[in-house]
Every structure is written in C-alpha cells, then in structure tokens.
Design a protein around this motif. Sequence first.
Motif, mmCIF file in Angstrom:
data_model
loop_
_atom_site.group_PDB
_atom_site.id
_atom_site.type_symbol
_atom_site.label_atom_id
_atom_site.label_comp_id
_atom_site.label_asym_id
_atom_site.label_seq_id
_atom_site.Cartn_x
_atom_site.Cartn_y
_atom_site.Cartn_z
ATOM 1 N N ILE A 59 0.800 -1.854 0.020
ATOM 2 C CA ILE A 59 -0.202 -0.193 -0.062
ATOM 3 C C ILE A 59 0.940 1.404 -0.234
ATOM 4 O O ILE A 59 0.461 2.179 -1.441
ATOM 5 C CB ILE A 59 -1.061 0.246 1.385
ATOM 6 N N GLY A 60 2.380 1.402 0.693
ATOM 7 C CA GLY A 60 2.540 2.635 0.806
ATOM 8 C C GLY A 60 3.701 2.767 -0.214
ATOM 9 O O GLY A 60 4.472 1.860 -0.742
ATOM 10 N N PHE A 61 4.189 3.755 -0.879
ATOM 11 C CA PHE A 61 4.780 4.200 -1.976
ATOM 12 C C PHE A 61 5.866 4.426 -1.613
ATOM 13 O O PHE A 61 6.352 5.372 -1.102
ATOM 14 C CB PHE A 61 4.364 5.287 -2.377
ATOM 15 N N TYR A 62 7.369 3.232 -0.479
ATOM 16 C CA TYR A 62 8.419 3.231 -0.502
ATOM 17 C C TYR A 62 8.433 1.468 -0.557
ATOM 18 O O TYR A 62 7.731 1.041 -0.389
ATOM 19 C CB TYR A 62 7.939 3.755 1.143
ATOM 20 N N ARG A 63 9.520 1.586 -0.646
ATOM 21 C CA ARG A 63 10.309 -0.037 -0.303
ATOM 22 C C ARG A 63 10.534 0.056 0.996
ATOM 23 O O ARG A 63 11.281 0.617 1.731
ATOM 24 C CB ARG A 63 12.317 0.332 -1.449
ATOM 25 N N VAL A 64 11.043 -1.370 0.610
ATOM 26 C CA VAL A 64 11.516 -2.364 2.265
ATOM 27 C C VAL A 64 13.367 -2.662 2.512
ATOM 28 O O VAL A 64 13.269 -3.669 1.562
ATOM 29 C CB VAL A 64 10.357 -2.863 3.205
ATOM 30 N N ASN A 65 13.780 -2.596 2.773
ATOM 31 C CA ASN A 65 15.372 -3.382 3.291
ATOM 32 C C ASN A 65 15.318 -4.085 4.972
ATOM 33 O O ASN A 65 14.534 -3.613 5.521
ATOM 34 C CB ASN A 65 15.997 -2.149 2.656
ATOM 35 N N TYR A 66 15.377 -4.700 4.866
ATOM 36 C CA TYR A 66 15.920 -5.461 5.251
ATOM 37 C C TYR A 66 17.182 -6.303 6.303
ATOM 38 O O TYR A 66 18.064 -5.649 5.185
ATOM 39 C CB TYR A 66 14.803 -6.582 5.496
#
Length: 899
Positions: A593-600
């Motif tokens: 939903i969010g306009f962003y990327r996720v890094n772990y």
Amino acid sequence: MDKIFLAVAVYIAWGALGLSLADKMFEDPRTALEGTSGSGEDRGPDYYRLPKGVTPLTYELRMIPFLDEDNQTFKGDVTIKLLINSATRNITLHSWALNVSDIRIFEFDPPNVEIPVQNFRLERDRDFLVVESQMTLVENKMYLLRLKFEGELDDSNVGFFKSSYEDSMGRRQWLAATQFQGAFARTAFPCFDEPHLRANFSISVARPRNMNTLSNMNLKRLPVADPKLPDNYIWDHFEETPKMPTYLVAFVVSNFTYMKAEGHEFRVWTRREYINDVAYSLRIGPTLLEVMKNITGIAYSLPKMDIVALPGFRGAMENWGLVTQKESMLLLNDEESSAEKKQHISNVLAHELAHQWFGNLVSPEWWTWTWLSEGFATYYEKLAVERIEPSWRMIEQFVVEDMQPALLSDSFYDRPMNHRIEDLHDVENVFDEISYEKAGSVIRMMSDFLSESTFSRGVATYLNQRKYNSATDTHLFEAMDTQALIDQVLPANFSVKTIMSSWSTQAGHPVITVKRDYLSGRVTLKQEKFSYNRSDSETTPELWWVPIKYTSQNAGKFNETKVMHWMKDRSDSIMLESLPAADEWILFNLNQIGFYRVNYDDRNWMLLSDYLNSNEYRNIPPVERAMLIDDAFNLARAGYINYSVVLNLTSYLHRESDYIPLYAAHRGFNFLESVLSESNELTNLKVHMRKIMTSFFGTRIFEVTPVDDHVMKLSRTSLLPWACKYNKDHCVSKAIKLLREWRENSTKSIPFELKRVVYCFGIQGGTEDWDYVWNAYQNSSVATERDDLLLRFGCSRNETEILGMDPAELQNETTTTTASHIASESPAEVDPSGVEEGPFGEVPDSLSENLRRQVELMDKFRPEIESWLSNMYRAFSGSFQLTCNAITILIVLIHFLIC
C-alpha cells in the motif's frame, strides 16, 4: 553491439533524416515550427501565464473545416464575453499558428457599442495575442471580443487535425478531429488557454452534407443551411456546455457511423467497416459510468456520452462528453482478440470515463496539479474495472503494472507530483509517470490510511465543493481533513494536508530499513530517500510521513486495515517493541500500500527466503511476494543489498504458480540479464529462468485450455514471450508449425493468447512466412489484429524483409508507440507490456528534462536498450514532428543492428 558503432549508426540514421540529434533533442517546438524564439533571458514561471485582469465567461465558436484533397484548412470566428477584473487597455489571450483578422471589441451592455482597436501584436515565444484598445476597458464591466481566424489542418494529432483511412472500396476518406490537452486549443482558435479559466462554450461546426459532426454537447436543432457557406455545406449547432477549460473542447467531422447502448445516451462511433467491433465498449461503457457514480456519489454531468475511434490517433483523450481513442484501444473483435486486449480496452475506457469527474467536473487549477486529474483516473481505472470484473484481480495488477514501475521511474525523475511549470515545454512533459502512476499509487495509499469509506466521502466533498471549477491539492486535502475529523480516523493533531504534502511536494520516495535486535525483540525503522546513485550523492534531507503496517510469520495478518505506526517527516527513525521471536520473519508494507521500498537486515531476508522456499510459501499472498521480489531486485541494483540476497529470495520461483509475482520477477531478471550480458554467468541465469518458466507453464506451453481463467490467459500473453526467450528452439519450431498450419488452413485460427509469440517467432521460418503475415496484416479489418501483426515485424532477422516494408502502408497505421514497439519485438526479447498509449492524451512521455541524466546513467545501470530508444523517441514526439514512415524504418533498423 559496440557502443561507438551504435552511436555512429544512430548519427548516420538521423543525418539521413536531415535532423541534428543534439539540436533537436531539446529544441522548442514553437521555435521549430514558427521560426521564432525568445530572447533567452532568465524568466520566471509567470512569464508564460496570462495576465489576471481579464476573465472569459462564454465563447461562441464557429468552425468551418475543409477536407478536399487540394484544400485541407479551416477558418472560423469566435465571440468571447469577457469580465474586466482591473481596468486595462490590453486584452491578452493565446493564439498560435493562426492567421487572425477582423479583431473587434464591443460593450456587452449597452450592446453594439464598439470600442476601437488601436493595434494587436503576437508574442510568439509565449503564444500571446495582445489586443490593444483605444479606450480603457472599465473594471467589473463586460465586453465582447470578436475575432476571425484561419489555420491549417495538419496530421500532427494535436490541435484541430486531419486524419484519413481507406474504406472497404479502397477510397481515401478524410476526417477532422481535435486534441487540445495540454496547450493546443490555441492552435485551433484564439482563446484563454489555461485550465482554470473555465467558460461556457456554444459551438457550431459547418460540414459537407454527406458527413456528420460531434461535439461535447447534443445538437441544439436540425442542421441549418447558410448561403455564406461553401456549396453543399450546412451548420450543426450544439447546446451550450457547462463551464469547462479550453483543453476539453472537442469536435469531430467525419462520415463515421455509430451504435447506441440500449436505455442510455451512450454511443460508440467508428468507420463503417468496424461497426461490429464496438459491442464490447458499448456494453461496459454505461456500466463504468454507473460505477463511477457509485464511487463518487455524483451522477455523470452531461446529457450524453460519445466515444469515437479515430484512425491513426496516438492514444485517448477525455474530452467532456466526446472521448476520442485510438481504434485498437476501443474496438474489440471477440473472435480475434485476447484477454489482454479486452483488459486493455477496459482500462483505457475506464480511465477516460473516470476523467469525466476528475479533470472535467473538477479540473486542475494549473498544470502543476495535473496529478489531481491523471492520478485519480489511473487509480480508478483499475478500481472501476475490478468492480465489474472482480476475477481479473485488477488491484493486484495495479501493484505490479503501475506502482512498481512508478517506483522505478520516480527514482530517476527529479520532480515532485506538484510539478513546477517553468515554460511551455513543462506543460507537455507533465504528462508522465509521476502524474499518472506515482500519483495513482499515492492516492491508493491515502485511501488506505483514511479507510475506503472516509476517503470516498472526502472525494465526494471535494468534487461537490469544486464542481464546474478548478482545484489545487490544498482543496483536496482540506476536504479529506474535514471528513477525517468527522470520522475520527486519524490520531489527534494529524492532518491529511500535512501527511500528503510530504508526498506531493517532494521528489522521490523513501526506503525504510528494518533492523532487528533479535535478542530484545526491538525493531528500528529508518527512512531515507531511495536512490540508485547513492555512492555519488550526499545524504538528502527529504523525509516523509510514512504509514506502517506489518505482520509476522506466526501472526499472518495480511489484511490489517488500520495503520499501526507512523513515521513522521520530523524524524528519520522510530523504534518498535515486542516484535516476533528471533526465528520468525517480519514483513512490512502489507499489500504494498505504501509508496516506498523496504529493506531488511540479512537475517530477516534469509528467513523470508527460506519460507518462500518451503511448501508454505503461499501463506504470503501474491502481492506481498511480488513486492519482496521487486524490492529485492531494486535494492540490489542500487547497492543497498548484495545480489546474493536476490538470488536466494527468487530461488523459490520454480514453485511459483501465480502470475502476479512472476510479472514482477520478469522486470528484475531482464535487468539482471543486461548486467550479465558479457558474463560467463549468463548461461546459468538462462538455465535458471528456463526452469522457472517450464515449471509455470508445464510441458503444454503452447496449449490453451477451456478452463484457463482471465489471469491465466493474461499470463500466457505476457509471460509466454519470456518463456520462449529461454526456450528459444522449442518456441521457434512450435511457432513455425502453428503459423504454417494457419497458412495451409485459413479456417484454423491461432489462439488469441499465443498470437504474439506465434507471429514473432513464426516469421523467422522464411520469406514465405513473412509474406503471409504481411498479407494478413494488409487484409485484416480488425483493429486489434492489425496492431498485433504490425508489432511483430521487428522480430525478423532478415534485413531485406524489414527494408521491404512499404512506408506508405505504415504512414497512416503506425503511431509513435507502434513504431517503437516494432523495434522492441525480437526473438531475443518480446516486450510483455503490450500496446501502450501514445504521448498525447492518456499516456505520459517517459523522458523529459531527465533524458540527459538517464543517458549518463546508462553505463552504470545498463537498462534495456530497446526500451530506452523507445522512450527517447516518445519524448521527441512531444517536441517536433517526424515523418512517420522514416522514423519507423529507422527504429527497426537500429534494433536490427543492436540485435
């Protein structure tokens, strides 16, 4: 191919067209066409804006087009009722490439009192026509400005333009139509050509008796003869429009025919040969209008809707009450078209009909806020189609087809959704992925954090407050804030305006880095602006309001409706407590939903990879699987993680049975292959990809079964070319076999979903196969079938065949986009994205002011050369016109040299 050789080839090809690449790439189209230029001095954005002292109230517009072989011009006259806001002696409006004459000013009350005109002048660098009166025009008083004008009907697809086609008897039929968005109404008649200057239009169009006309409104009365008109001409007078901007004015003169939806004032128009192909659009069109009524709570505003299929048109345009579309974007032959074509036509039509509310009922106050029109239409096109075809999974497709590509584009464009308009170039360049896909994605995010019900009521408030008027993003956000306060859906002291301004006024988007403390169970989230060029740039100060939702392995709550945490634009990090056990993965950005990327951190990536490689991988929904794949590829591309993370994560794909994650994987592997093009590892990658595709399609790769649902049919059209890329020998032999069966028995049809691959690979069988497909293209009377056939000729490996393509055949059929797609189709890689919309109307130019920057980044990122050339050509088309047949052959030849 060696880059120096490629550069020489391109330089020679451009030289053959008599064009200088360096000169033309950034040339002002008005300078090129008018032979004028500005002084070159530094000017502010208001330099190109009209003075604020005069407001147009009504237009009485009369147009007379001539469509004879030896006279393809138009003339007309316009009377504009004006309100003087501040005393002045000058009336400044827009006019470009028109011969203007007989300029007169009258008082409105008392009538017929003429104010002498002292002089008039043209300021060509900003398209101004300045009329100077001998007397001061009084503040708060109304006047009439009358002008006559003449112009040329050209084939530019903008302004008031001409087009043609051959009828079933082989006769050339001419038509005239309009395309005024963004600043082209001024090329058809003198006007106040800015979107906030809405007025009522009374339009009259003269025509030959054997033709018909259409405009935004219904005919006011029967056609009227006039002795002042040319022989055999009559007037069609239309009802007055509601207040609307000039860019929505439309009229079409043709000999088209139509079909009408039963019980609705909804008609679809086309040439007589294609009339049976309007049934699908005619069936879904009224339903889509009803869906939009239900979504917005506001009924469609005009008494009728006409949709027109225009031969040679580049895209689609939402003119109020008179939508125009490229034929293959509107016409569907159920016996000759694939599920992909049906979905594409549904999406385009839904997009244009959504504009009847967003853009038409309420228009952007200035092109800075184009996203208020295009973003809503992009989001609602998918949502509306999902309402009528829920099995098509349109919102899931939105994520991989719109949002994920928008994240990629947004990383290269250095501009926010609120686009600062500096000059006339910017008006054309604003119709890009930022205004469309990024804005649509951010609107989807806003709908989610407010809740669908609050968002819908806020949209209704916004439309009702601003209907028949223009708006900025502030109007939208304030309406949303009012509803959010009533429904109490945001925490205290939060506002939609504050949250959303961080997205609309800043370029780019964040990457959220998730760092777990596996002993304490705490998680730190840190945001920074995502960049592919991190090593060469300093840390940027941008921060966003970011809605956070997550789940974990044992929780498995992927349908969380409420935002769990917020990251604010005042701090780059937050800490979360009591997170899952150390042996469980955690996953953020549910439903992407969010306009962003996720890094772990590496350990969480490994936990996710291990889980995907287990038999339980389907517990993570398809959209989240697609998100993980797309994020991982792009994080590796930008240097945030190692490619080993990506390869571990995607090693599960041989298990994957869903189209959505595979569609996302396709883009990532294409880029990875380009990076490895000269590496020994390329062979291993291709073996891996063959395994994935073989697992997905099984041994019956070319067999279409009656039980295939829409998404499976779509996957064959989109992913089969990818499968064939890694199983080329099998695909070529099978495609040639199917094509020759078709040649030998014309009653035996090729399944819709296989046509792209069969045409592309089949024409490699020899000259006889090429000739048969070429003849089929020439003889086809189905618009979508002609597009499918035409787009495959670039697959040939035979230079003689390509050079033998008849330019005369291509000139009327080949649009900018079609030409570039001919180039992109090859046995090495067939573009799975299908036919896109053209650069005017509903499709954005992909490269504008950032073209130079992307060229500089090519060496680092190695994007696919076919895509780059295609987008470069599309960007050119917004600035100057090229001979269609020449550029078509040019692009095909460049592609042939590359491959």
